[in-house]
Design a protein around this motif. Structure first.
Motif, PDB file in Angstrom:
ATOM      1  N   VAL A   1     -18.789   7.320  14.534  1.00 30.67           N
ATOM      2  CA  VAL A   1     -18.638   7.433  15.978  1.00 30.67           C
ATOM      3  C   VAL A   1     -19.915   6.928  16.620  1.00 30.67           C
ATOM      4  CG1 VAL A   1     -18.266   9.005  17.909  1.00 30.67           C
ATOM      5  CG2 VAL A   1     -17.103   9.426  15.724  1.00 30.67           C
ATOM      6  N   VAL A   2     -19.780   5.962  17.521  1.00 32.26           N
ATOM      7  CA  VAL A   2     -20.920   5.422  18.249  1.00 32.26           C
ATOM      8  C   VAL A   2     -20.651   5.672  19.725  1.00 32.26           C
ATOM      9  CG1 VAL A   2     -22.275   3.368  18.752  1.00 32.26           C
ATOM     10  CG2 VAL A   2     -21.240   3.642  16.491  1.00 32.26           C
ATOM     11  N   ASN A   3     -21.481   6.492  20.356  1.00 30.90           N
ATOM     12  CA  ASN A   3     -21.316   6.824  21.767  1.00 30.90           C
ATOM     13  C   ASN A   3     -22.385   6.143  22.597  1.00 30.90           C
ATOM     14  OD1 ASN A   3     -19.112   8.627  21.498  1.00 30.90           O
ATOM     15  ND2 ASN A   3     -20.517  10.192  20.757  1.00 30.90           N
ATOM     16  N   GLY A   4     -21.979   5.412  23.621  1.00 30.74           N
ATOM     17  CA  GLY A   4     -22.909   4.847  24.592  1.00 30.74           C
ATOM     18  C   GLY A   4     -23.828   3.781  24.050  1.00 30.74           C
TER      19      GLY A   4
END
Length: 181
Positions: free
Chosen positions: A162-165
């Protein structure tokens, strides 16, 4: 009171403390290379030399060695060596190593953790030895991430990535698990 049996000398006090006070140094020179500590006739510790090495030994089975100091007027145990756990060390506070000096793990220095002047480094020193990140998920130990050193550090995640922002930049091909190539 001083006595001798012809081969051993004995200094003792019938009551109270026994004080040795010197205007200079107190020197213990034991040609047998052992200084032995007893309580009530039972040995509990010794300091000795073997080869060119100095040893400090707790002679009672599973009796710990504890280092204490005075921290702002409070007696503090700063290091405990647990003899019932093969000398496992428990420090009361952190351990500091200067830049470039590693905490080394494994008999052959297989894993190093250290800080150079501008990098934090976790390094395996054994050829093709993986780095494995484990954690506790609901009471079960899981492998969260494996970095495969035989594959140039290929990362295998146990779950989703998961890669956020942030942007993800991939150099090379992206192959979907369902693709044939």
């Amino acid at each position: 009171i001083a006595t001798s049996d012809g081969s051993n000398a004995l200094l003792y006090s019938n009551n109270g403390n026994f004080l040795i006070d010197s205007a200079a140094d107190i020197i213990l020179d034991a040609d047998g290379a052992d200084v032995i500590f007893k309580d009530g006739g039972t040995e509990f510790s010794r300091i000795f030399q073997s080869g060119n090495n100095m040893y400090i030994k707790s002679t009672v089975s599973d009796a710990d060695i504890i280092f204490q100091g005075n921290d702002g007027g409070v007696s503090t145990s700063v290091l405990q060596l647990d003899m019932s756990a093969a000398g496992e060390a428990t420090f009361n506070a952190g351990i500091k190593l200067s830049d470039g000096n590693a905490a080394s793990f494994g008999a052959g220095g297989d894993l190093l953790v250290y800080h150079s002047s501008n990098e934090n480094i976790i390094q395996t020193n054994t050829s093709d030895q993986d780095l494995i990140f484990k954690g506790n998920d609901g009471g079960s130990t899981i492998t969260a991430l494996t970095l495969d050193m035989s594959q140039a550090g290929q990362a295998t995640f146990n779950g989703n990535l998961v890669v956020n922002g942030a942007d993800v930049t991939i150099t090379g091909n992206v192959i979907h698990a369902g693709d044939t190539n």
